[in-house]
Design a protein around this motif. Structure first.
Motif, PDB file in Angstrom:
ATOM      1  N   GLY A 147       0.727  -1.597   0.232  1.00 12.55           N
ATOM      2  CA  GLY A 147      -0.125  -0.113   0.027  1.00 12.55           C
ATOM      3  C   GLY A 147       0.974   1.435  -0.285  1.00 12.55           C
ATOM      4  N   ASN A 148       1.986   1.243   0.553  1.00 14.07           N
ATOM      5  CA  ASN A 148       3.116   2.674   0.489  1.00 14.07           C
ATOM      6  C   ASN A 148       3.284   3.016  -1.610  1.00 14.07           C
ATOM      7  N   MET A 149       3.868   4.214  -1.274  1.00 14.79           N
ATOM      8  CA  MET A 149       4.464   4.150  -2.381  1.00 14.79           C
ATOM      9  C   MET A 149       6.003   4.861  -2.808  1.00 14.79           C
ATOM     10  N   LEU A 150       6.024   4.713  -3.709  1.00 13.07           N
ATOM     11  CA  LEU A 150       7.252   5.435  -3.905  1.00 13.07           C
ATOM     12  C   LEU A 150       7.156   6.250  -5.112  1.00 13.07           C
ATOM     13  N   VAL A 151       8.150   7.526  -5.721  1.00 16.46           N
ATOM     14  CA  VAL A 151       7.865   7.568  -6.753  1.00 16.46           C
ATOM     15  C   VAL A 151       9.835   8.096  -7.135  1.00 16.46           C
ATOM     16  N   LEU A 152       9.632   7.778  -8.609  1.00 11.95           N
ATOM     17  CA  LEU A 152      11.086   7.721  -9.187  1.00 11.95           C
ATOM     18  C   LEU A 152      11.092   9.431  -9.587  1.00 11.95           C
ATOM     19  N   GLU A 153      12.112  10.088 -10.397  1.00  9.92           N
ATOM     20  CA  GLU A 153      12.062  11.043 -10.229  1.00  9.92           C
ATOM     21  C   GLU A 153      13.302  10.978 -11.474  1.00  9.92           C
ATOM     22  N   PRO A 154      13.605  12.238 -12.211  1.00  5.64           N
ATOM     23  CA  PRO A 154      14.772  11.872 -13.210  1.00  5.64           C
ATOM     24  C   PRO A 154      15.975  12.726 -12.577  1.00  5.64           C
ATOM     25  N   MET A 155      16.951  12.132 -13.119  1.00  7.52           N
ATOM     26  CA  MET A 155      18.184  12.557 -12.799  1.00  7.52           C
ATOM     27  C   MET A 155      18.842  13.686 -13.446  1.00  7.52           C
ATOM     28  N   VAL A 156      19.178  14.597 -12.663  1.00  3.61           N
ATOM     29  CA  VAL A 156      19.629  16.347 -13.693  1.00  3.61           C
ATOM     30  C   VAL A 156      21.327  16.273 -13.134  1.00  3.61           C
ATOM     31  N   ARG A 157      21.594  16.864 -14.198  1.00  2.00           N
ATOM     32  CA  ARG A 157      23.159  17.659 -13.692  1.00  2.00           C
ATOM     33  C   ARG A 157      22.987  19.163 -13.344  1.00  2.00           C
ATOM     34  N   SER A 158      24.098  18.791 -12.905  1.00  3.89           N
ATOM     35  CA  SER A 158      23.836  20.236 -12.008  1.00  3.89           C
ATOM     36  C   SER A 158      24.184  21.388 -13.197  1.00  3.89           C
ATOM     37  N   PRO A 159      24.020  22.972 -12.520  1.00  2.91           N
ATOM     38  CA  PRO A 159      24.803  23.518 -14.370  1.00  2.91           C
ATOM     39  C   PRO A 159      26.605  23.678 -14.610  1.00  2.91           C
ATOM     40  N   ASN A 160      26.653  23.498 -13.827  1.00 10.45           N
ATOM     41  CA  ASN A 160      28.219  23.318 -13.319  1.00 10.45           C
ATOM     42  C   ASN A 160      28.723  21.955 -14.305  1.00 10.45           C
ATOM     43  N   GLY A 161      27.799  21.141 -14.197  1.00  2.21           N
ATOM     44  CA  GLY A 161      28.274  19.422 -14.975  1.00  2.21           C
ATOM     45  C   GLY A 161      28.924  19.064 -13.584  1.00  2.21           C
ATOM     46  N   ARG A 162      29.046  19.337 -12.873  1.00  2.00           N
ATOM     47  CA  ARG A 162      30.346  18.568 -11.374  1.00  2.00           C
ATOM     48  C   ARG A 162      28.911  17.767 -10.427  1.00  2.00           C
ATOM     49  N   ARG A 163      27.934  18.277 -10.485  1.00  5.54           N
ATOM     50  CA  ARG A 163      26.814  17.406  -9.886  1.00  5.54           C
ATOM     51  C   ARG A 163      26.054  16.880 -10.352  1.00  5.54           C
ATOM     52  N   VAL A 164      25.141  15.564  -9.224  1.00  4.02           N
ATOM     53  CA  VAL A 164      23.977  15.178  -9.950  1.00  4.02           C
ATOM     54  C   VAL A 164      23.139  15.012  -8.537  1.00  4.02           C
ATOM     55  N   GLY A 165      22.028  15.061  -9.413  1.00  7.04           N
ATOM     56  CA  GLY A 165      20.492  15.157  -8.190  1.00  7.04           C
ATOM     57  C   GLY A 165      19.309  15.228  -8.816  1.00  7.04           C
ATOM     58  N   LEU A 166      18.285  15.523  -8.463  1.00  2.23           N
ATOM     59  CA  LEU A 166      16.923  16.146  -9.264  1.00  2.23           C
ATOM     60  C   LEU A 166      16.570  17.173  -9.310  1.00  2.23           C
ATOM     61  N   ALA A 167      15.946  17.824  -9.966  1.00  2.54           N
ATOM     62  CA  ALA A 167      15.503  19.069 -10.198  1.00  2.54           C
ATOM     63  C   ALA A 167      15.746  20.386  -9.140  1.00  2.54           C
ATOM     64  N   ASP A 168      15.288  19.580  -7.726  1.00  2.00           N
ATOM     65  CA  ASP A 168      15.030  20.405  -6.498  1.00  2.00           C
ATOM     66  C   ASP A 168      16.046  20.392  -5.853  1.00  2.00           C
ATOM     67  N   PHE A 169      17.382  18.673  -5.925  1.00  5.36           N
ATOM     68  CA  PHE A 169      16.984  18.091  -4.335  1.00  5.36           C
ATOM     69  C   PHE A 169      18.694  17.826  -4.808  1.00  5.36           C
ATOM     70  N   ASP A 170      19.505  18.484  -3.739  1.00  9.27           N
ATOM     71  CA  ASP A 170      20.939  18.025  -4.299  1.00  9.27           C
ATOM     72  C   ASP A 170      21.911  17.460  -2.894  1.00  9.27           C
ATOM     73  N   PRO A 171      22.373  16.027  -3.518  1.00 12.21           N
ATOM     74  CA  PRO A 171      22.659  15.032  -2.155  1.00 12.21           C
ATOM     75  C   PRO A 171      23.924  15.284  -2.478  1.00 12.21           C
ATOM     76  N   CYS A 172      24.560  14.996  -1.211  1.00  6.30           N
ATOM     77  CA  CYS A 172      25.769  14.942  -0.810  1.00  6.30           C
ATOM     78  C   CYS A 172      26.302  13.694  -1.320  1.00  6.30           C
ATOM     79  N   SER A 173      25.419  12.373  -1.080  1.00  8.40           N
ATOM     80  CA  SER A 173      25.886  11.247  -1.689  1.00  8.40           C
ATOM     81  C   SER A 173      25.315  10.133  -2.974  1.00  8.40           C
ATOM     82  N   ILE A 174      25.407   9.764  -3.776  1.00  4.17           N
ATOM     83  CA  ILE A 174      24.645   8.999  -4.083  1.00  4.17           C
ATOM     84  C   ILE A 174      25.022   7.695  -4.162  1.00  4.17           C
ATOM     85  N   LEU A 175      23.661   7.005  -3.512  1.00  6.31           N
ATOM     86  CA  LEU A 175      23.661   5.519  -2.812  1.00  6.31           C
ATOM     87  C   LEU A 175      23.098   4.625  -4.226  1.00  6.31           C
TER      88      LEU A 175
END
Length: 433
Positions: A147-175
């Motif tokens: 009954g629970n729900m997960l949400v998959l979101e498209p990954m994006v690169r930061s404007p400088n191209g050096r980081r990966v996250g979501l549109a409104d989410f900047d993670p420290c680590s990527i598991l």
């Protein structure tokens, strides 16, 4: 609750169990010193086989996908281990991006993802799911059986191209909980400011089982010397064949020769230890790959020379349609454990250097000499709880579940240590260590 487990208890394994239990202080000190020199994989699972005369790891997975099969009582321990793991890479971490497998509709796998999110949220992290699958172009809900729900979101690169996250989410680590069998996607390449866990070279795009078991050979020798046992008691023989194309009949003689040589080595060990009721066999499988695909049990080298075309086709392609051109031949370790009459094998899970639980993989339609990681397998949680670290020194070998589970944990950690050595040796940027 400890499952009703039937185990073949014969002399050599009882002796091995007793030696491990008696050497507990020395073993734990040895592990502690090793972890001062080597960094354990972020997380890991190890498939074990208890043959009654030996207990050995047969596979080590650096992207474990069965956390939902662990005993819920183990969650607090998993959270503590996750805290220790995260602290090594990003002590002030606030956000964690979890990258799951793509193209899977397996509800059990997504329950594993939900359990991982639960564990890391309890460490104080905001956790969201990122996908590099081209079809995920916007937040995509995914319903779970509970009954629970997960949400998959498209990954994006930061404007400088050096980081990966979501549109409104900047993670420290990527598991990563994606084993990268199909290759490393462009969005995960050349990341300079975040920790990728595990590192990219742990994925099947570059990882090889032969490298792992070469490292394990050395670990087993050190361990055997530490507790005065034959390393073979915890180590399956193995060999490798590269440049194989079964459908084009390329490499078949190499494969047959290696099968023959390995069977002879196993037969010699059986004779040394008086093992008469088990016929030697080997497991032939891809040197890279997972999900139990492309695996074959072989008892005679002529079986390899006379492979039916249908079998060649099945062995030549694995997950994500990846062609197989390298094979590993591994000593077959039969499992003499069963639950309710079905063949079983223990699988031990670790986060950082800590055992956080495990389960029995059970398959009612498979034999003691066959791969159990196949459709139809079921999972019975191991009741590790705190007992795995506190063996009963007064119990007779083979009579106390905590002792058996502790021994499982020790041998699984040998696989974990071998994975650590393997990752160090295959790291394209060794200065990181």
């Amino acid at each position: 609750m400890v499952p009703h487990l039937v185990t073949a208890l014969t002399g050599p394994l009882l002796d091995l169990e007793k030696k491990i239990i008696d050497a507990t202080p020395a073993i734990e000190r040895w592990f502690r010193l090793e972890w001062q020199e080597h960094t354990p994989p972020f997380y890991c699972s190890v498939d074990l086989r208890n043959a009654g005369y030996k207990l050995a790891p047969v596979d080590t997975n650096l992207f474990p996908g069965g956390f939902n099969n662990l005993n819920p009582e183990m969650l607090p321990l998993a959270v503590q281990a996750a805290m220790a793991a995260i602290d090594k890479y990003c002590p002030d971490a606030r956000n964690l991006l979890l990258v799951p497998e793509t193209h899977t509709r397996n509800p059990s796998y997504w329950q594993n993802v939900a359990r991982l999110m639960q564990i890391f949220r309890q460490t104080g992290l905001h956790v969201r799911l990122g996908s590099f699958a081209p079809e995920v172009t916007q937040p995509t809900p995914l319903a779970l059986p509970d009954g629970n729900m997960l949400v998959l979101e498209p990954m994006v690169r930061s404007p400088n191209g050096r980081r990966v996250g979501l549109a409104d989410f900047d993670p420290c680590s990527i598991l990563l909980n994606n084993d990268l069998s199909a290759g490393v996607p462009e969005i995960l390449q050349n990341i300079h400011e975040q920790s990728l866990l595990p590192p990219l070279h742990a994925g099947w795009a570059t990882r090889r089982k032969n490298n792992h078991f070469n490292a394990y050979d050395e670990v087993a020798k050190k361990f055997g010397k530490l507790i005065d046992v034959d390393p073979w008691m915890v180590n399956p023989f193995h060999a490798k064949c590269g440049e194989v194309d079964l459908q084009a009949n390329v490499g078949i003689e190499c494969l047959a020769d290696n099968v023959s040589a390995l069977l002879a080595k196993i037969k010699k060990k059986y004779k040394e230890y008086g093992i008469k009721d088990q016929k030697p066999f080997v497991i032939v499988k891809p040197d890279a790959g997972t999900y139990g695909m492309g695996i074959m049990t072989v008892k005679d080298a002529n079986e390899v020379r006379d492979l039916p075309e249908k079998t060649k086709a099945r062995l030549s392609v694995i997950k994500d349609g990846v062609a197989v051109n390298e094979l590993i031949i591994q000593e077959g370790v039969p499992t003499f454990e069963s639950i309710d009459g079905a063949v079983a094998e223990p699988v031990v899970y670790m986060i950082d250097r800590y055992v956080v639980g495990g389960f029995y993989r059970v398959h009612a339609e498979r034999g003691v000499d066959q791969n159990l990681n196949a459709p139809g397998s079921q999972y019975v949680p191991l009741a590790f709880a705190q007992q795995h670290a506190v063996p009963d020194l007064r119990a007779k070998p083979g009579t106390a579940a905590p002792n058996r589970f502790y021994v499982y944990g020790v041998v699984a950690r040998l696989g974990l240590l071998a994975a650590s050595w393997e990752l160090e040796r295959t790291d394209p940027n060794p200065e990181v260590y």
